[in-house]
Design a protein around this motif. Structure first.
Motif, PDB file in Angstrom:
ATOM      1  N   UNK A 110       0.886  -1.351  -0.180  1.00  0.00           N
ATOM      2  CA  UNK A 110      -0.125   0.039   0.135  1.00  0.00           C
ATOM      3  C   UNK A 110       0.958   1.040   0.170  1.00  0.00           C
ATOM      4  N   UNK A 111       0.292   2.238  -0.538  1.00  0.00           N
ATOM      5  CA  UNK A 111       1.271   3.701  -0.730  1.00  0.00           C
ATOM      6  C   UNK A 111       0.162   4.666  -0.476  1.00  0.00           C
ATOM      7  N   UNK A 112       0.605   5.633   0.496  1.00  0.00           N
ATOM      8  CA  UNK A 112      -0.258   6.440   1.056  1.00  0.00           C
ATOM      9  C   UNK A 112       0.373   8.041   0.440  1.00  0.00           C
ATOM     10  N   UNK A 113      -0.253   8.838  -0.200  1.00  0.00           N
ATOM     11  CA  UNK A 113       0.343  10.131  -0.384  1.00  0.00           C
ATOM     12  C   UNK A 113      -0.077  11.068   0.243  1.00  0.00           C
ATOM     13  N   UNK A 114       0.713  11.921   0.794  1.00  0.00           N
ATOM     14  CA  UNK A 114       0.421  13.186   1.768  1.00  0.00           C
ATOM     15  C   UNK A 114       1.060  14.428   1.369  1.00  0.00           C
ATOM     16  N   UNK A 115       0.098  15.493   1.538  1.00  0.00           N
ATOM     17  CA  UNK A 115       0.737  16.919   1.113  1.00  0.00           C
ATOM     18  C   UNK A 115       0.512  17.324  -0.427  1.00  0.00           C
ATOM     19  N   UNK A 116      -0.445  16.492  -0.933  1.00  0.00           N
ATOM     20  CA  UNK A 116      -0.847  16.990  -2.253  1.00  0.00           C
ATOM     21  C   UNK A 116      -1.964  17.860  -2.303  1.00  0.00           C
ATOM     22  N   UNK A 117      -1.646  18.993  -3.216  1.00  0.00           N
ATOM     23  CA  UNK A 117      -2.880  20.123  -3.291  1.00  0.00           C
ATOM     24  C   UNK A 117      -3.735  19.796  -4.214  1.00  0.00           C
ATOM     25  N   UNK A 118      -3.473  18.977  -5.127  1.00  0.00           N
ATOM     26  CA  UNK A 118      -4.707  18.397  -6.132  1.00  0.00           C
ATOM     27  C   UNK A 118      -4.378  16.988  -6.599  1.00  0.00           C
ATOM     28  N   UNK A 119      -5.491  16.499  -7.097  1.00  0.00           N
ATOM     29  CA  UNK A 119      -5.645  15.067  -7.425  1.00  0.00           C
ATOM     30  C   UNK A 119      -4.551  14.918  -8.658  1.00  0.00           C
ATOM     31  N   UNK A 120      -4.291  15.776  -9.353  1.00  0.00           N
ATOM     32  CA  UNK A 120      -3.190  15.835 -10.411  1.00  0.00           C
ATOM     33  C   UNK A 120      -1.811  15.720 -10.050  1.00  0.00           C
ATOM     34  N   UNK A 121      -1.443  16.345  -8.687  1.00  0.00           N
ATOM     35  CA  UNK A 121      -0.416  15.949  -8.055  1.00  0.00           C
ATOM     36  C   UNK A 121      -0.021  14.675  -7.747  1.00  0.00           C
ATOM     37  N   UNK A 122      -1.130  14.091  -7.245  1.00  0.00           N
ATOM     38  CA  UNK A 122      -0.906  12.573  -7.060  1.00  0.00           C
ATOM     39  C   UNK A 122      -0.906  11.837  -8.238  1.00  0.00           C
TER      40      UNK A 122
END
Length: 67
Positions: A38-50
């Motif tokens: 599993x991978x968790x993304x934190x700190x993104x401002x937009x879904x496009x950043x993810x």
């Protein structure tokens, strides 16, 4: 293709088996990568950043994939 930057990662073993990876390019955010896959993304401002981060990190993760 990005390479694995050891200086941008740290062991997260104190709370669970995993890794904290601070990505600077193409976007600045932090990934929590667990041994379960599993991978968790934190700190993104937009879904496009993810989406950009996922496209950049996926080839690197596949290099370390268990078979």
């Amino acid at each position: 293709m990005p390479s694995w930057d050891v200086n941008a990662s740290s062991d997260a073993g104190f709370w669970d088996r995993g890794l904290i990876y601070r990505m600077a390019t193409p976007v600045r955010l932090t990934l929590l990568i667990f041994v379960s896959g599993k991978v968790v993304f934190t700190g993104a401002k937009r879904k496009s950043d993810i989406d950009l981060a996922w496209d950049a990190i996926l080839p690197v993760l596949k290099q370390f994939q268990k078979v």
